[in-house]
Write a protein that holds these residues in place. Structure first.
Motif, mmCIF file in Angstrom:
data_model
loop_
_atom_site.group_PDB
_atom_site.id
_atom_site.type_symbol
_atom_site.label_atom_id
_atom_site.label_comp_id
_atom_site.label_asym_id
_atom_site.label_seq_id
_atom_site.Cartn_x
_atom_site.Cartn_y
_atom_site.Cartn_z
ATOM 1 N N SER A 1 0.837 -1.191 0.000
ATOM 2 C CA SER A 1 0.000 0.000 0.000
ATOM 3 C C SER A 1 0.874 1.244 0.000
ATOM 4 O O SER A 1 1.826 1.336 0.779
ATOM 5 C CB SER A 1 -0.872 -0.025 1.255
ATOM 6 O OG SER A 1 -1.367 1.240 1.575
ATOM 7 N N SER A 2 0.535 2.219 -0.846
ATOM 8 C CA SER A 2 1.299 3.465 -0.839
ATOM 9 C C SER A 2 1.072 4.214 0.472
ATOM 10 O O SER A 2 1.960 4.924 0.949
ATOM 11 C CB SER A 2 0.937 4.343 -2.036
ATOM 12 O OG SER A 2 -0.430 4.684 -2.022
ATOM 13 N N PRO B 1 -5.587 6.789 2.463
ATOM 14 C CA PRO B 1 -5.707 7.019 1.024
ATOM 15 C C PRO B 1 -6.878 7.967 0.792
ATOM 16 O O PRO B 1 -7.771 8.075 1.633
ATOM 17 C CB PRO B 1 -6.012 5.615 0.470
ATOM 18 C CG PRO B 1 -6.599 4.856 1.607
ATOM 19 C CD PRO B 1 -6.017 5.451 2.859
ATOM 20 N N THR C 1 -2.425 9.793 0.774
ATOM 21 C CA THR C 1 -1.926 9.389 -0.535
ATOM 22 C C THR C 1 -3.073 9.390 -1.530
ATOM 23 O O THR C 1 -4.234 9.188 -1.156
ATOM 24 C CB THR C 1 -1.309 7.971 -0.498
ATOM 25 O OG1 THR C 1 -2.304 7.039 -0.057
ATOM 26 C CG2 THR C 1 -0.109 7.922 0.429
ATOM 27 N N GLY D 1 -3.998 9.422 -6.180
ATOM 28 C CA GLY D 1 -3.530 9.291 -7.553
ATOM 29 C C GLY D 1 -3.087 10.586 -8.186
ATOM 30 O O GLY D 1 -2.284 10.589 -9.105
ATOM 31 N N THR D 2 -3.593 11.718 -7.695
ATOM 32 C CA THR D 2 -3.279 12.998 -8.321
ATOM 33 C C THR D 2 -3.030 14.065 -7.263
ATOM 34 O O THR D 2 -3.573 13.991 -6.161
ATOM 35 C CB THR D 2 -4.430 13.440 -9.261
ATOM 36 O OG1 THR D 2 -4.143 14.743 -9.754
ATOM 37 C CG2 THR D 2 -5.768 13.468 -8.540
ATOM 38 N N ALA E 1 1.220 12.002 -3.993
ATOM 39 C CA ALA E 1 0.504 11.571 -5.196
ATOM 40 C C ALA E 1 1.322 10.491 -5.885
ATOM 41 O O ALA E 1 2.504 10.289 -5.584
ATOM 42 C CB ALA E 1 0.301 12.762 -6.126
ATOM 43 N N SER E 2 0.693 9.804 -6.825
ATOM 44 C CA SER E 2 1.409 8.754 -7.570
ATOM 45 C C SER E 2 2.687 9.280 -8.200
ATOM 46 O O SER E 2 3.710 8.595 -8.232
ATOM 47 C CB SER E 2 0.496 8.171 -8.659
ATOM 48 O OG SER E 2 -0.624 7.558 -8.071
ATOM 49 N N SER E 3 2.651 10.521 -8.685
ATOM 50 C CA SER E 3 3.821 11.098 -9.350
ATOM 51 C C SER E 3 4.962 11.408 -8.380
ATOM 52 O O SER E 3 6.092 11.632 -8.802
ATOM 53 C CB SER E 3 3.428 12.372 -10.099
ATOM 54 O OG SER E 3 2.920 13.338 -9.200
ATOM 55 N N ASP E 4 4.687 11.438 -7.072
ATOM 56 C CA ASP E 4 5.744 11.709 -6.090
ATOM 57 C C ASP E 4 6.668 10.519 -5.891
ATOM 58 O O ASP E 4 7.790 10.680 -5.425
ATOM 59 C CB ASP E 4 5.143 12.090 -4.736
ATOM 60 C CG ASP E 4 4.572 13.495 -4.728
ATOM 61 O OD1 ASP E 4 5.221 14.388 -5.301
ATOM 62 O OD2 ASP E 4 3.492 13.695 -4.159
ATOM 63 N N TRP E 5 6.180 9.326 -6.197
ATOM 64 C CA TRP E 5 7.002 8.134 -6.032
ATOM 65 C C TRP E 5 7.871 7.958 -7.267
ATOM 66 O O TRP E 5 7.432 8.154 -8.375
ATOM 67 C CB TRP E 5 6.132 6.893 -5.821
ATOM 68 C CG TRP E 5 5.186 7.044 -4.672
ATOM 69 C CD1 TRP E 5 3.851 7.244 -4.743
ATOM 70 C CD2 TRP E 5 5.510 7.038 -3.283
ATOM 71 N NE1 TRP E 5 3.313 7.353 -3.485
ATOM 72 C CE2 TRP E 5 4.307 7.231 -2.560
ATOM 73 C CE3 TRP E 5 6.695 6.893 -2.561
ATOM 74 C CZ2 TRP E 5 4.258 7.279 -1.177
ATOM 75 C CZ3 TRP E 5 6.636 6.934 -1.170
ATOM 76 C CH2 TRP E 5 5.439 7.115 -0.494
ATOM 77 N N GLU F 1 10.890 11.918 -5.879
ATOM 78 C CA GLU F 1 10.987 11.624 -4.455
ATOM 79 C C GLU F 1 11.840 12.602 -3.658
ATOM 80 O O GLU F 1 11.745 12.624 -2.440
ATOM 81 C CB GLU F 1 11.499 10.195 -4.235
ATOM 82 C CG GLU F 1 10.419 9.172 -4.474
ATOM 83 C CD GLU F 1 10.744 7.839 -3.863
ATOM 84 O OE1 GLU F 1 11.014 7.785 -2.649
ATOM 85 O OE2 GLU F 1 10.733 6.842 -4.610
#
Length: 194
Positions: free
Chosen positions: A14-15, A79, A111, A113-114, A144-148, A152
């Motif tokens: 899990s993120s 989430p 956390t 997705g956007t 967000a997903s883009s941070d991973w 980072e």
């Protein structure tokens, strides 16, 4: 210092759990010797629902509640579903006694997705923990997903800043100087009258 981490991620891995672990590591790095206990809400999801219906916690839920209530500081990560915190996350905090988190330092995390959902920290989590009379630290962390992955560096800086703030807030409480400069209102009135 005893830290409790509450994470409401539903998948494995899990993120939300990944962010929670990194926030805990940053807090421990800022306050070495701290202990960390993790409460995975998906493990007590059915127990939370039964408690809402009956008013009685199962032994597993009672253990999770005790972990959270007895901690010196709290890290919470949810989430974002449908532009808000998860129902399981909110339901868990609904079963806590209304005064069980009074004055407890809390690091808020979420956390999604956007990046568009990052305001969940200030518009949903802060009011929730304000109502519970907890003391959220200034820096919350949204990932967000883009941070991973490639982004980072900025995420890690936010994590480290938030972890240091929580460690400082908890160390101040545990160190016994909480309210050291506080002057009761009656005393202030007496001084004005002199």
């Amino acid at each position: 210092m005893k830290l409790a981490v509450v994470t409401a991620g539903l998948s494995v891995p899990s993120s939300s759990r990944l962010l929670a672990d990194r926030l805990a590591a940053a807090t421990v790095a800022a306050s070495p010797g701290s202990t960390v206990s993790v409460v995975e809400l998906r493990d007590v999801a059915l127990d939370v629902t039964k408690n809402l219906l009956t008013g009685f916690p199962s032994p597993a839920l009672q253990a999770a509640i005790s972990t959270v209530v007895s901690a010196d500081g709290l890290i919470v990560v949810t989430p974002v579903f449908t532009a808000g915190y998860s129902g399981l996350f909110k339901s868990f905090f609904d079963v806590l006694d209304a005064d069980s988190l009074v004055g407890k330092p809390v690091l808020l995390g979420a956390t999604g997705g956007t990046e568009r959902h990052s305001l969940v920290l200030d518009y949903q989590l802060r009011p929730l923990f304000g109502y519970l009379k907890a003391d959220p630290v200034a820096t919350g962390v949204y990932a967000a997903s883009s941070d991973w992955g490639s982004g980072e560096g900025a995420l890690q800086r936010r994590i480290e800043k938030a972890g240091a703030e929580l460690a400082s807030a908890v160390d101040g409480r545990v160190g016994g100087d909480e309210g050291a400069g506080f002057v009761p209102f009656a005393q202030l009135l007496a001084e004005v009258g002199e």
